[in-house]
Design an enzyme around this catalytic site. Structure first.
Site, PDB file in Angstrom:
ATOM      1  CG  ASP A  37     -10.307  18.405   0.687  1.00  0.00           C
ATOM      2  OD1 ASP A  37     -10.168  18.328   1.924  1.00  0.00           O
ATOM      3  OD2 ASP A  37      -9.768  17.614  -0.102  1.00  0.00           O
TER       4      ASP A  37
ATOM      5  CB  THR B  21      -7.338  -2.333  13.815  1.00  0.00           C
ATOM      6  OG1 THR B  21      -7.553  -2.181  12.399  1.00  0.00           O
ATOM      7  CG2 THR B  21      -8.574  -2.958  14.449  1.00  0.00           C
TER       8      THR B  21
ATOM      9  CE  LYS C 104      -0.303  -3.831   3.380  1.00  0.00           C
ATOM     10  NZ  LYS C 104      -1.184  -2.676   3.496  1.00  0.00           N
TER      11      LYS C 104
ATOM     12  CD  GLU D  14      -0.740   5.132   0.258  1.00  0.00           C
ATOM     13  OE1 GLU D  14      -1.680   4.563  -0.345  1.00  0.00           O
ATOM     14  OE2 GLU D  14      -0.802   6.293   0.703  1.00  0.00           O
TER      15      GLU D  14
ATOM     16  CG  ASP E 269      -3.087  18.842   3.622  1.00  0.00           C
ATOM     17  OD1 ASP E 269      -3.027  18.615   4.838  1.00  0.00           O
ATOM     18  OD2 ASP E 269      -3.321  17.965   2.775  1.00  0.00           O
TER      19      ASP E 269
END
Length: 711
Positions: free
Chosen positions: A547, A404, A424, A371, A330
């Site tokens: 996981d 969305t 955003k 982020e 991954d």
């Protein structure tokens, strides 16, 4: 009731420190217990599981009987000589048993510590699976699969289960050895909890997923007790091969007695071979070295997994890890650090960087993801924009949703009408959003999005009302040294495949930067399963980690499936290994451990077969030179007498097992080189070394025997 709960908590807590100190080192107590177990394993029913050592035990019993006969003055050779051969044959069996018992010793010590952690504690069993329902205090052993129980702050989780309500911080140090608490919550990939861990905050409602005796601690105890492990397919195959060698040499040695009697009569000189010499010859020529160490090698391989905090549900999984030639990895958390960071703002035509930075920061003020926080920090550090509070600007945060694929903020000037609507999100979602509002999505922005993707970053488009402000670059950082590790795997013939949900452009850039051989972008659970099956149809062995519940089908299909301990119950049940540290990169270490196990078994087998050659030059002249004097030419070691030659070979045969026990337990050092280079190196070290070592060892033992006047 409170006292009972506190008592239960103290039982588990008292063993936490012991478990955190894994691996358990060899101690004098372990060695003493291994010595005792070596004698217990002399039981013929136990020895019969190892045909090679069973033959040695029968030979030891036979020479013991011959020694007793010699004590009465009717023996075929001096009593001291037969007794010496018999004693060292028994030592050969005991040393083999000792190696196995010593390998089991560390596992037994770990199992004892886990048993202390598994002592019965109490649980709050609910009548219905919701918080606040009446509960009854019961012993954890009274719980059954499907029961629902409540665990509150400071209490110990009674048994393995799935969180169905609540969110809490849990101390799993009693299981993983890691002191940092983890979050457990209902739903998602962090819902599985383990009996014996402690809730540090809030509360959890848990549904039991295992019957008594079938919990995680119980399975660990069964797995790490080497005596109860199942032999792997390769180990079984090697046992069959060793048994075949033993049968062949048994038949050969059985024919030597009549052949010797006939030869003496025909030559008119010499003496027939004795039973003591025949048994010594048989034991020295059959592969006793690898036969005595084979079980210890397998147990030690399982133990090395445990020392890396990986529980393998079968030896087959460890062995398969050594043969794996495709790794599915991954991207997030394995190849990359996992937390994407904002690195740059690229404004749309006619928009200043300051305005884009301001809009990006406002849209991220309430975004608590790594982020989101990095966007706020970047705007502050690069453009001096101070972080503002939502309530100060009369703003209403719009959370991200999978439907969305965007988030943002509505800033109202008078508390009623929205003046600034900032969003955003993913480029395609934001384009559809702008066009739906009647706005224009600039071609320059689309080009920036593509450029960001090709560079390996993730683009986020920022829109205010219906005007596109620009693009935020989110960079997923590739872990240091990962490219070199993939290069090592490639040299070993292992193909690495990155699995990611990113778009193909981003996946291509990350794959190039990290050095993986291939990638699967925009991967779904069905895509992962399909990819594994394609590789397996081509004869490849596949390993992967996972996981989540969506990983369970692929984990069940993979040859080596490593589930994270923090993952869901379905993922852990589908896998054949569980990583207690929940570290996705552990898959690389697991492959190395598997290869080390196979390498250790192969090298010691090579050494065992090679060192039998010298014994021909010791025993054959001693047994037949009186009948055929020309055979004295084979006595290239210059051994003093036939009796010292045979006794020296038997002693060396026993001592070499002891000498190789540390190597069997530690394993041959793993080196990420090609198979051809590895074979050449091991043939040189263990093949040639196996040829030379017995000549030196047998000669030194012969000199010692002669020096003390034993012959």
């Amino acid at each position: 009731m409170v006292n009972e709960l506190q008592a239960g908590k103290q039982v588990v807590g008292s063993t936490s420190d012991q478990l955190k100190n894994r691996p358990i080192a060899l101690t004098g107590e372990m060695v003493r217990r291994a010595v005792g177990d070596a004698f217990v394993k002399l039981n013929p029913r136990s020895m019969a599981r190892n045909p090679v050592m069973f033959v040695v035990e029968v030979g030891s019993a036979l020479t013991t009987a011959l020694w007793i006969q010699a004590l009465w003055g009717t023996g075929e050779a001096p009593a001291w000589y037969i007794g010496g051969v018999s004693l060292w044959l028994w030592f050969t069996v005991l040393f083999a048993n000792f190696s196995e018992a010593l390998a089991e010793g560390r596992g037994k010590a770990q199992a004892d510590a886990l048993r202390r952690a598994r002592k019965d504690i109490v649980a709050k069993r609910l009548n219905a699976p919701r918080h606040g329902s009446p509960f009854e205090i019961v012993a954890s052993s009274a719980l059954r699969k499907g029961d629902v129980f409540l665990v509150e702050v400071g209490e110990v989780i009674s048994a393995d289960g799935e969180v169905i309500e609540g969110v809490a911080s849990v101390d799993e140090s009693a299981i993983t050895g890691e002191s940092a608490p983890v979050i457990r919550e209902s739903g998602g990939d962090r819902s599985a909890v383990t009996g014996g861990t402690r809730v540090l905050s809030d509360w959890l409602v848990i549904r039991l997923t295992a019957e008594p005796g079938g919990g995680f601690l119980d399975r660990m105890i069964k797995l790490i007790e080497g005596a109860k492990r199942q032999k792997t397919p390769n180990e079984i195959a090697l046992n069959i091969l060793l048994a075949a060698f033993t049968i062949i040499f048994l038949v050969v040695c059985a024919t030597l007695l009549p052949f010797s009697i006939f030869s003496v009569a025909a030559a008119g000189q010499g003496t027939p071979i004795t039973m003591t010499v025949l048994v010594a010859l048989l034991v020295c020529l059959i592969p006793t070295t690898i036969g005595g160490l084979l079980s210890a090698i397998g147990i030690a391989g399982m133990d090395r997994m445990i020392r890396h905090n990986v529980i393998a549900t079968s030896g087959r999984a460890i062995e398969a890890a050594g043969d794996v030639d495709v790794l599915l990895l991954d991207k997030t958390g394995t190849i990359t650090l996992g937390n994407r960071m904002a690195t740059e703002f690229t404004p749309a035509p006619g928009i200043s960087k300051e305005r884009l930075a301001d809009g990006s920061q406002l849209a991220s003020l309430a975004d608590e993801t790594p982020e989101g926080r990095s966007i706020v920090v970047l705007a502050k550090e690069k453009y001096g924009l101070r972080g503002r509070e939502i309530h100060e600007i009369s703003a209403q945060f719009v959370a991200f949703s999978a439907q969305t694929r965007m988030s943002g903020v509505d800033i109202q000037s008078d508390g009623t009408s929205a003046q600034r609507i900032i969003r955003k999100g993913a480029a395609d979602s934001m384009r559809a959003y702008v066009e739906r509002l009647g706005g224009v999505y600039p071609a320059a922005v689309q080009q920036t999005v593509q450029d960001v993707g090709r560079a390996g970053a993730t683009p986020l488009v920022v829109v205010e009302n219906k005007e596109v402000l620009g693009v935020i670059h989110l960079k997923d950082i590739v872990k240091g040294g990962i490219k070199e590790r993939f290069a090592h795997l490639r040299r070993m013939g292992i193909k690495t495949v990155m699995i990611t949900g990113d778009n193909p452009l981003t996946a291509t850039a990350i794959a190039a930067e990290s050095g993986v051989d291939d990638f699967l972008a925009e991967a779904t659970p069905e895509d992962k399963l399909k990819l594994i099956r394609e590789y397996q149809r081509g004869g490849r062995l596949v390993a992967m980690t996972g996981d989540g519940t969506n990983d369970a089908p692929a984990l069940a299909q993979a040859d080596v499936a490593v589930a994270m301990n923090t993952g869901t119950q379905s993922a852990r049940e589908a896998a054949n290994m569980i990583d207690l540290d929940s570290n996705p990169t552990k898959l690389l270490e697991i492959v190395e451990i598997g290869k080390q196990l196979l390498m250790t078994r192969g090298t010691l087998t090579t050494f065992s077969i090679a060192n039998d050659v010298a014994k021909y030059f010791a025993i054959i002249p001693a047994a037949f030179a009186t009948t055929y004097p020309a055979l004295n030419a084979l006595n290239i070691m210059g051994l003093a007498t036939p009796q010292s030659a045979i006794l020296s070979a038997v002693i060396f045969n026993a001592l070499i097992i002891v000498a190789l026990i540390p190597l069997a337990l530690k394993g041959v050092k793993y080196r990420p080189v090609s198979a051809v280079e590895l074979l050449r190196r091991h043939l040189l070290i263990y093949g040639v070394g196996g040829l030379i070592a017995p000549f030196v060892g047998i000669k030194l033992i012969d000199l010692f025997i002669h020096a003390i006047g034993l012959v």
